[in-house]
Design a protein around this motif. Structure first.
Motif, PDB file in Angstrom:
ATOM      1  N   TRP A 124       0.843  -1.074  -0.014  1.00 16.90           N
ATOM      2  CA  TRP A 124      -0.059   0.065  -0.009  1.00 16.90           C
ATOM      3  C   TRP A 124       0.880   1.117  -0.019  1.00 16.90           C
ATOM      4  O   TRP A 124       1.841   1.481   1.018  1.00 16.90           O
ATOM      5  CB  TRP A 124      -0.923   0.027   1.302  1.00 16.90           C
ATOM      6  N   ASP A 125       0.695   2.069  -0.715  1.00 16.63           N
ATOM      7  CA  ASP A 125       0.965   3.513  -0.871  1.00 16.63           C
ATOM      8  C   ASP A 125       0.239   4.146   0.500  1.00 16.63           C
ATOM      9  O   ASP A 125      -0.942   4.604   0.217  1.00 16.63           O
ATOM     10  CB  ASP A 125       0.746   4.374  -1.920  1.00 16.63           C
ATOM     11  N   VAL A 126       0.592   3.934   1.698  1.00 14.92           N
ATOM     12  CA  VAL A 126      -0.399   4.478   3.082  1.00 14.92           C
ATOM     13  C   VAL A 126      -0.506   5.914   2.873  1.00 14.92           C
ATOM     14  O   VAL A 126      -1.634   6.490   2.783  1.00 14.92           O
ATOM     15  CB  VAL A 126       0.349   3.776   4.260  1.00 14.92           C
ATOM     16  N   VAL A 127       0.610   6.666   2.781  1.00 16.54           N
ATOM     17  CA  VAL A 127       0.589   8.200   2.910  1.00 16.54           C
ATOM     18  C   VAL A 127       1.235   8.650   1.590  1.00 16.54           C
ATOM     19  O   VAL A 127       2.505   8.108   1.249  1.00 16.54           O
ATOM     20  CB  VAL A 127       1.251   8.808   4.037  1.00 16.54           C
ATOM     21  N   ASN A 128       0.496   9.721   0.917  1.00 10.81           N
ATOM     22  CA  ASN A 128       1.241  10.076  -0.344  1.00 10.81           C
ATOM     23  C   ASN A 128       1.472  11.491  -0.325  1.00 10.81           C
ATOM     24  O   ASN A 128       0.514  12.273   0.174  1.00 10.81           O
ATOM     25  CB  ASN A 128       0.174   9.861  -1.369  1.00 10.81           C
ATOM     26  N   GLU A 129       2.555  12.082  -0.620  1.00 13.35           N
ATOM     27  CA  GLU A 129       3.047  13.472  -0.682  1.00 13.35           C
ATOM     28  C   GLU A 129       2.958  14.065   0.588  1.00 13.35           C
ATOM     29  O   GLU A 129       1.926  15.180   0.495  1.00 13.35           O
ATOM     30  CB  GLU A 129       2.319  14.078  -2.124  1.00 13.35           C
ATOM     31  N   ALA A 130       3.319  13.909   1.586  1.00 15.27           N
ATOM     32  CA  ALA A 130       3.008  14.821   2.932  1.00 15.27           C
ATOM     33  C   ALA A 130       3.999  15.881   2.984  1.00 15.27           C
ATOM     34  O   ALA A 130       3.963  16.719   3.977  1.00 15.27           O
ATOM     35  CB  ALA A 130       3.225  13.822   4.148  1.00 15.27           C
ATOM     36  N   PHE A 131       5.334  15.968   2.463  1.00 16.03           N
ATOM     37  CA  PHE A 131       6.125  16.860   2.515  1.00 16.03           C
ATOM     38  C   PHE A 131       6.199  17.711   1.463  1.00 16.03           C
ATOM     39  O   PHE A 131       6.213  17.355   0.223  1.00 16.03           O
ATOM     40  CB  PHE A 131       7.369  16.269   3.063  1.00 16.03           C
ATOM     41  N   ASN A 170       5.029   7.146  -0.103  1.00 19.19           N
ATOM     42  CA  ASN A 170       5.079   7.582  -1.537  1.00 19.19           C
ATOM     43  C   ASN A 170       5.192   9.103  -1.854  1.00 19.19           C
ATOM     44  O   ASN A 170       4.503   9.740  -1.216  1.00 19.19           O
ATOM     45  CB  ASN A 170       3.944   6.831  -2.107  1.00 19.19           C
ATOM     46  N   ASP A 171       6.204   9.228  -2.547  1.00 20.46           N
ATOM     47  CA  ASP A 171       6.455  10.930  -2.871  1.00 20.46           C
ATOM     48  C   ASP A 171       7.020  11.193  -4.092  1.00 20.46           C
ATOM     49  O   ASP A 171       7.519  10.144  -4.597  1.00 20.46           O
ATOM     50  CB  ASP A 171       7.084  11.426  -1.611  1.00 20.46           C
ATOM     51  N   TYR A 172       7.317  12.231  -4.636  1.00 18.55           N
ATOM     52  CA  TYR A 172       7.987  12.860  -5.741  1.00 18.55           C
ATOM     53  C   TYR A 172       9.103  13.813  -5.181  1.00 18.55           C
ATOM     54  O   TYR A 172       9.238  14.088  -4.301  1.00 18.55           O
ATOM     55  CB  TYR A 172       7.104  13.432  -6.931  1.00 18.55           C
ATOM     56  N   ASN A 173      10.380  13.670  -6.105  1.00 20.48           N
ATOM     57  CA  ASN A 173      11.369  14.511  -5.809  1.00 20.48           C
ATOM     58  C   ASN A 173      12.145  14.268  -4.459  1.00 20.48           C
ATOM     59  O   ASN A 173      12.443  14.888  -3.886  1.00 20.48           O
ATOM     60  CB  ASN A 173      11.175  16.075  -5.717  1.00 20.48           C
ATOM     61  N   ASN A 174      11.867  12.796  -4.355  1.00 20.16           N
ATOM     62  CA  ASN A 174      12.311  12.476  -3.172  1.00 20.16           C
ATOM     63  C   ASN A 174      13.287  11.210  -3.308  1.00 20.16           C
ATOM     64  O   ASN A 174      13.740  10.657  -2.455  1.00 20.16           O
ATOM     65  CB  ASN A 174      11.181  11.673  -2.172  1.00 20.16           C
ATOM     66  N   GLU A 175      13.742  11.211  -4.624  1.00 22.74           N
ATOM     67  CA  GLU A 175      14.830   9.948  -4.969  1.00 22.74           C
ATOM     68  C   GLU A 175      16.176  10.428  -4.802  1.00 22.74           C
ATOM     69  O   GLU A 175      16.795   9.567  -4.416  1.00 22.74           O
ATOM     70  CB  GLU A 175      14.438   9.602  -6.088  1.00 22.74           C
ATOM     71  N   GLY A 176      16.418  11.691  -4.900  1.00 17.08           N
ATOM     72  CA  GLY A 176      17.653  11.947  -4.794  1.00 17.08           C
ATOM     73  C   GLY A 176      18.333  12.660  -3.307  1.00 17.08           C
ATOM     74  O   GLY A 176      17.733  12.050  -2.417  1.00 17.08           O
ATOM     75  N   SER A 177      19.544  13.381  -3.392  1.00 12.12           N
ATOM     76  CA  SER A 177      19.669  13.931  -2.009  1.00 12.12           C
ATOM     77  C   SER A 177      19.342  15.399  -1.814  1.00 12.12           C
ATOM     78  O   SER A 177      19.843  16.222  -2.620  1.00 12.12           O
ATOM     79  CB  SER A 177      21.145  13.938  -2.023  1.00 12.12           C
ATOM     80  N   HIS A 199       7.582  -0.356   5.716  1.00 11.19           N
ATOM     81  CA  HIS A 199       8.463  -1.266   5.197  1.00 11.19           C
ATOM     82  C   HIS A 199       9.103  -0.397   3.696  1.00 11.19           C
ATOM     83  O   HIS A 199      10.069  -1.289   3.274  1.00 11.19           O
ATOM     84  CB  HIS A 199       7.694  -2.562   4.547  1.00 11.19           C
ATOM     85  N   GLY A 200       8.556   0.204   3.484  1.00 14.02           N
ATOM     86  CA  GLY A 200       9.223   1.020   2.244  1.00 14.02           C
ATOM     87  C   GLY A 200       8.832   2.404   1.747  1.00 14.02           C
ATOM     88  O   GLY A 200       7.928   2.958   2.328  1.00 14.02           O
ATOM     89  N   VAL A 201       9.621   2.899   0.937  1.00  8.58           N
ATOM     90  CA  VAL A 201       9.578   4.076   0.299  1.00  8.58           C
ATOM     91  C   VAL A 201       9.259   4.140  -1.009  1.00  8.58           C
ATOM     92  O   VAL A 201       9.821   3.446  -2.011  1.00  8.58           O
ATOM     93  CB  VAL A 201      10.695   5.379   0.450  1.00  8.58           C
ATOM     94  N   GLY A 202       8.095   4.992  -1.570  1.00  5.16           N
ATOM     95  CA  GLY A 202       8.041   4.943  -3.346  1.00  5.16           C
ATOM     96  C   GLY A 202       8.650   6.183  -3.739  1.00  5.16           C
ATOM     97  O   GLY A 202       8.581   7.240  -3.139  1.00  5.16           O
ATOM     98  N   PHE A 203       9.653   6.027  -4.703  1.00  4.58           N
ATOM     99  CA  PHE A 203       9.927   7.057  -5.514  1.00  4.58           C
ATOM    100  C   PHE A 203       9.026   7.173  -6.965  1.00  4.58           C
ATOM    101  O   PHE A 203       9.196   6.493  -7.706  1.00  4.58           O
ATOM    102  CB  PHE A 203      11.632   6.779  -5.963  1.00  4.58           C
ATOM    103  N   GLN A 204       8.215   8.287  -6.748  1.00  4.23           N
ATOM    104  CA  GLN A 204       7.329   8.425  -7.883  1.00  4.23           C
ATOM    105  C   GLN A 204       8.008   8.564  -9.361  1.00  4.23           C
ATOM    106  O   GLN A 204       7.885   7.754 -10.271  1.00  4.23           O
ATOM    107  CB  GLN A 204       6.382   9.381  -7.897  1.00  4.23           C
ATOM    108  N   LEU A 205       9.180   9.320  -9.371  1.00  2.00           N
ATOM    109  CA  LEU A 205      10.188   9.625 -10.379  1.00  2.00           C
ATOM    110  C   LEU A 205       9.113  10.091 -11.473  1.00  2.00           C
ATOM    111  O   LEU A 205       9.256   9.632 -12.714  1.00  2.00           O
ATOM    112  CB  LEU A 205      10.958   8.354 -10.578  1.00  2.00           C
ATOM    113  N   HIS A 206       8.413  11.090 -11.605  1.00  4.25           N
ATOM    114  CA  HIS A 206       7.844  11.817 -12.645  1.00  4.25           C
ATOM    115  C   HIS A 206       9.000  12.671 -13.174  1.00  4.25           C
ATOM    116  O   HIS A 206       9.258  13.433 -12.634  1.00  4.25           O
ATOM    117  CB  HIS A 206       6.681  12.511 -12.270  1.00  4.25           C
ATOM    118  N   THR A 207       9.692  12.169 -14.313  1.00  6.83           N
ATOM    119  CA  THR A 207      10.649  12.988 -14.771  1.00  6.83           C
ATOM    120  C   THR A 207      10.627  13.423 -16.244  1.00  6.83           C
ATOM    121  O   THR A 207       9.598  13.118 -16.920  1.00  6.83           O
ATOM    122  CB  THR A 207      12.070  12.076 -14.636  1.00  6.83           C
TER     123      THR A 207
END
Ligand code: G3I
Length: 315
Positions: A124-131, A170-177, A199-207
């Motif tokens: 599950w993407d439990v929480v999406n884009e909280a930051f 799950n979020d976007y712009n969260n894959e890098g540093s 258990h995990g992090v989703g990198f949406q990676l809309h690029t």
């Protein structure tokens, strides 16, 4: 051969989001879907505005159709998304609820849906884009009504309803540093210390082809999450090519390069378990004017598709 066949040998989940309406109409869509992919994410049907349109009414019809279709073709299902700020129905936003009432509503929402799909939705993407990109909390409805603890409560409630499901932030712009990925890392490190089930992090990676991802930073980020015993799923990959760029052939090679680079980065990380695109044909993308996917509008494979096949074919 197919992506699905090759991915099996690499123990990789490879998939696409499923937009509820097109697949039921098009033979070609269905044929490619279960030939090439072993995992789907329900793109919209499980979002609160669709699945919980009235306080006392849950509408599982669309999502049941898609979940059953997936399991009929031995495909795993990612549930998307239990807690987000977009598309909240007015019965929520105009309810003038107390903090306790809002918590009760959110808990029931999460547990009704997760228990309905217990054993059928593996992640599950439990929480999406909280930051925000600067790492601060988005001042969204749930944050305002419950406070920042809405995030950990959502994970605890989802885990109670299905202890076997993998729970992702799950979020976007969260894959890098950057500030956002650092904040997410700190949050998860704290959750792990306090036994909050995640258990995990989703990198949406809309690029896009002119936003080449920083592969070194992504690998580093995946590694520090692996050190927390956290999985990574690439969850919503698409690579935009704008109208002007689309006039040149090299645009499609650049697009293929980015898809390939991200697949290689995922394959070389111990904890990157899924490579999911946000659609697979330009005919049904949320970004239809940017031809961001690996099959064109007529279901012909693009260079990006071939690139993924080539990489998965390497030993
Ligand atoms: O199905 C209805 C159709 O009956 C109606 O005629 C039409 C016009 O109102 O709306 C259709 O529903 C639309 C739905 O997409 C299906 O196309 C909704 O209005 C529209 O809001 C919805 O947009 C989705 C968006 O999230 C908001 O939920 C996009 O498809 C979906 O690709 C997009 O996906 C998000 C992820 O969930 C989270 N990460 C970002 C990503 C892109 O924004």
């Amino acid at each position: 051969t197919s992506l699905r066949e090759l991915a099996k040998k690499k123990n990789l989940l490879i998939g696409t989001s499923l937009r509820h309406w097109p697949f039921t109409r098009e033979h070609k869509y269905r044929e490619i879907l279960y030939r090439e992919f072993n995992t789907i994410t329900i793109e919209n049907a499980m979002k609160i505005e669709n699945i919980h349109p009235q306080p006392d009414h849950y509408n599982f019809s669309e999502s049941d159709l898609l979940v059953d279709f997936a399991s009929d073709h031995q495909m795993k299902v990612r549930g998307h998304t239990l807690v987000w700020d977009k598309g909240l129905p007015t019965w929520i936003t105009e309810g003038k609820y107390s903090k306790e009432e809002t918590k009760r509503i959110l808990k029931e929402h999460i547990q009704m849906i997760v228990s309905h799909y217990k054993g059928k939705v593996f992640a599950w993407d439990v929480v999406n884009e909280a930051f925000h990109d600067d790492g601060t909390y988005r001042d969204n409805f749930w944050f305002r009504s419950i406070g920042p603890e809405y995030i950990e409560l959502a994970f605890r409630w989802a885990h109670e309803a299905d202890p076997d499901a993998l729970l992702f932030y799950n979020d976007y712009n969260n894959e890098g540093s950057n500030a956002k990925s650092d904040t997410i890392y700190q949050m998860i490190s704290d959750f792990k210390k306090r036994g909050v089930p995640i258990h995990g992090v989703g990198f949406q990676l809309h690029t896009a082809i002119d936003q080449k991802p920083d592969l070194k930073a992504i690998s580093k980020n995946m590694k520090r999450l692996a050190d927390l015993n956290i999985q990574v799923h690439i969850t919503e990959l698409d690579v935009k090519v704008n109208k002007k760029q689309a006039a040149t052939k090299e645009a499609w090679d650049q697009q293929a390069e980015i898809y390939g680079d991200l697949l290689k980065t995922c394959l070389s990380a111990s904890n990157c378990k899924a490579f999911i695109m946000w659609g697979f044909t330009d005919r049904h993308s949320w970004l239809e004017e940017y031809s961001p996917l690996i099959f064109d509008k007529n279901y012909n494979p693009k260079p990006a598709y071939q690139k993924l096949i080539d990489i998965l074919s390497q030993s």
